[in-house]
Design a protein around this motif. Structure first.
Motif, PDB file in Angstrom:
ATOM      1  N   ALA A  44      62.193  -7.294   4.967  1.00  0.00           N
ATOM      2  CA  ALA A  44      61.582  -5.975   5.062  1.00  0.00           C
ATOM      3  C   ALA A  44      62.690  -4.933   5.130  1.00  0.00           C
ATOM      4  O   ALA A  44      63.860  -5.265   5.315  1.00  0.00           O
ATOM      5  N   GLY A  45      62.313  -3.669   4.996  1.00  0.00           N
ATOM      6  CA  GLY A  45      63.309  -2.619   5.119  1.00  0.00           C
ATOM      7  C   GLY A  45      62.940  -1.372   4.350  1.00  0.00           C
ATOM      8  O   GLY A  45      61.805  -1.209   3.902  1.00  0.00           O
ATOM      9  N   MET A  46      63.958  -0.517   4.205  1.00  0.00           N
ATOM     10  CA  MET A  46      63.790   0.731   3.475  1.00  0.00           C
ATOM     11  C   MET A  46      64.992   0.932   2.561  1.00  0.00           C
ATOM     12  O   MET A  46      66.134   0.824   2.991  1.00  0.00           O
ATOM     13  N   LEU A  47      64.720   1.205   1.308  1.00  0.00           N
ATOM     14  CA  LEU A  47      65.760   1.520   0.335  1.00  0.00           C
ATOM     15  C   LEU A  47      65.607   2.988  -0.048  1.00  0.00           C
ATOM     16  O   LEU A  47      64.499   3.449  -0.332  1.00  0.00           O
ATOM     17  N   VAL A  48      66.720   3.708  -0.056  1.00  0.00           N
ATOM     18  CA  VAL A  48      66.706   5.130  -0.398  1.00  0.00           C
ATOM     19  C   VAL A  48      67.457   5.312  -1.711  1.00  0.00           C
ATOM     20  O   VAL A  48      68.525   4.732  -1.910  1.00  0.00           O
ATOM     21  N   PHE A  49      66.885   6.125  -2.604  1.00  0.00           N
ATOM     22  CA  PHE A  49      67.466   6.394  -3.913  1.00  0.00           C
ATOM     23  C   PHE A  49      67.474   7.891  -4.167  1.00  0.00           C
ATOM     24  O   PHE A  49      66.627   8.620  -3.650  1.00  0.00           O
ATOM     25  N   LYS A  50      68.418   8.333  -4.999  1.00  0.00           N
ATOM     26  CA  LYS A  50      68.460   9.722  -5.467  1.00  0.00           C
ATOM     27  C   LYS A  50      68.735   9.719  -6.956  1.00  0.00           C
ATOM     28  O   LYS A  50      69.406   8.822  -7.465  1.00  0.00           O
ATOM     29  N   GLY A  51      68.223  10.729  -7.640  1.00  0.00           N
ATOM     30  CA  GLY A  51      68.481  10.852  -9.066  1.00  0.00           C
ATOM     31  C   GLY A  51      67.827  12.095  -9.621  1.00  0.00           C
ATOM     32  O   GLY A  51      66.968  12.701  -8.980  1.00  0.00           O
ATOM     33  N   ARG A  52      68.244  12.436 -10.814  1.00  0.00           N
ATOM     34  CA  ARG A  52      67.650  13.589 -11.493  1.00  0.00           C
ATOM     35  C   ARG A  52      66.545  13.088 -12.404  1.00  0.00           C
ATOM     36  O   ARG A  52      66.718  12.961 -13.607  1.00  0.00           O
ATOM     37  N   VAL A  53      65.407  12.778 -11.791  1.00  0.00           N
ATOM     38  CA  VAL A  53      64.264  12.193 -12.490  1.00  0.00           C
ATOM     39  C   VAL A  53      63.037  13.029 -12.155  1.00  0.00           C
ATOM     40  O   VAL A  53      62.852  13.445 -11.007  1.00  0.00           O
ATOM     41  N   ASP A  54      62.205  13.264 -13.148  1.00  0.00           N
ATOM     42  CA  ASP A  54      60.963  13.990 -12.946  1.00  0.00           C
ATOM     43  C   ASP A  54      60.040  13.160 -12.041  1.00  0.00           C
ATOM     44  O   ASP A  54      59.781  11.993 -12.332  1.00  0.00           O
ATOM     45  N   PRO A  55      59.540  13.734 -10.946  1.00  0.00           N
ATOM     46  CA  PRO A  55      58.690  12.967 -10.032  1.00  0.00           C
ATOM     47  C   PRO A  55      57.419  12.418 -10.682  1.00  0.00           C
ATOM     48  O   PRO A  55      56.953  11.340 -10.314  1.00  0.00           O
ATOM     49  N   VAL A  56      56.871  13.132 -11.653  1.00  0.00           N
ATOM     50  CA  VAL A  56      55.660  12.649 -12.324  1.00  0.00           C
ATOM     51  C   VAL A  56      55.966  11.388 -13.131  1.00  0.00           C
ATOM     52  O   VAL A  56      55.218  10.403 -13.086  1.00  0.00           O
ATOM     53  N   SER A  57      57.094  11.365 -13.855  1.00  0.00           N
ATOM     54  CA  SER A  57      57.442  10.166 -14.616  1.00  0.00           C
ATOM     55  C   SER A  57      57.810   9.015 -13.680  1.00  0.00           C
ATOM     56  O   SER A  57      57.535   7.854 -13.981  1.00  0.00           O
ATOM     57  N   LEU A  58      58.384   9.317 -12.533  1.00  0.00           N
ATOM     58  CA  LEU A  58      58.704   8.297 -11.542  1.00  0.00           C
ATOM     59  C   LEU A  58      57.420   7.674 -10.983  1.00  0.00           C
ATOM     60  O   LEU A  58      57.318   6.451 -10.839  1.00  0.00           O
ATOM     61  N   THR A  59      56.427   8.508 -10.733  1.00  0.00           N
ATOM     62  CA  THR A  59      55.125   8.016 -10.258  1.00  0.00           C
ATOM     63  C   THR A  59      54.480   7.123 -11.308  1.00  0.00           C
ATOM     64  O   THR A  59      53.969   6.040 -10.991  1.00  0.00           O
TER      65      THR A  59
END
Length: 160
Positions: free
Chosen positions: A73-88
Motif C-alpha cells: 500500500a502507499g501513495m505515489l506522487v507525480f507531476k507533469g505538464r499534462v491536461d487533467p481531462v486527458s489524464l482522467t
C-alpha cells in the motif's frame, strides 16, 4: 567584453543546450530501450496493475510505499505538464483494462477517482495547477470482515 557579459553568454548557452536536450528525449539520445518511435512507453511503478502516463514524473520525496508479505500500500506522487481531462480519460480507460472497477468520481478544479478491486482500493487525486498538474495515487488494502475498522473509536469508548 566585460566579465558580466561573459557570464550572461555562458548562462544563455547552458539554457539553450538544456532545452535542446529535453526536446531530444531528455538525455540527447534515442537509444534508451523504453523509448519507442512514438516516445517513451507508459510505466507501471510500484504497483503492477496501475499504469501511469509517460508524461507524469514520479516525485520520490513525496511518495511512500509500505510492503509486507501480505500487503502493499502507499501513495505515489507525480507531476507533469499534462491536461487533467486527458489524464482522467487515461485512467478511466487503463484502470478498467487492469481489472479495476470505478466506484465514484468527482471533477473540476480537482478530480478524484475511486477504483476498487476485491482486496484493495485506489484513489487517484488530480490537481490542476497553474504551470503543471500534480497527481496522487493512493492504494490501500480493504479491511477484512473480521477486522474492526475503527479501533480508535472502540478504545475511546472503553476509557470513558
Amino acid at each position: 567584453m566585460n566579465t558580466a557579459t561573459r557570464i550572461l553568454l555562458a548562462c544563455l548557452l547552458l539554457f539553450f543546450a538544456s532545452c535542446a536536450s529535453k526536446q531530444q528525449g531528455g538525455n540527447g539520445s534515442t537509444t534508451d530501450p523504453t523509448i519507442t518511435p512514438s516516445g517513451p512507453a507508459n510505466y507501471y511503478y510500484d504497483f503492477d496493475d496501475i499504469l501511469v502516463p509517460r508524461d507524469m514524473k514520479l516525485v520520490p520525496r513525496s511518495s511512500f510505499v509500505l510492503e509486507t508479505p501480505g500487503v502493499k500500500a502507499g501513495m505515489l506522487v507525480f507531476k507533469g505538464r499534462v491536461d487533467p481531462v486527458s489524464l482522467t480519460t487515461f485512467f478511466t480507460n487503463n484502470m478498467l483494462k487492469d481489472g479495476w472497477q470505478m466506484s465514484s468520481s468527482f471533477r473540476y478544479q480537482r478530480t478524484i477517482m475511486v477504483f476498487t478491486k476485491s482486496d484493495r482500493d485506489c484513489i487517484i487525486n488530480i490537481l490542476d495547477g497553474r504551470f503543471s498538474t500534480q497527481m496522487e495515487i493512493w492504494i490501500a488494502p480493504k479491511a477484512t470482515s473480521g477486522t474492526p475498522t475503527s479501533t480508535m473509536r472502540q478504545e475511546r469508548t472503553l476509557t470513558q
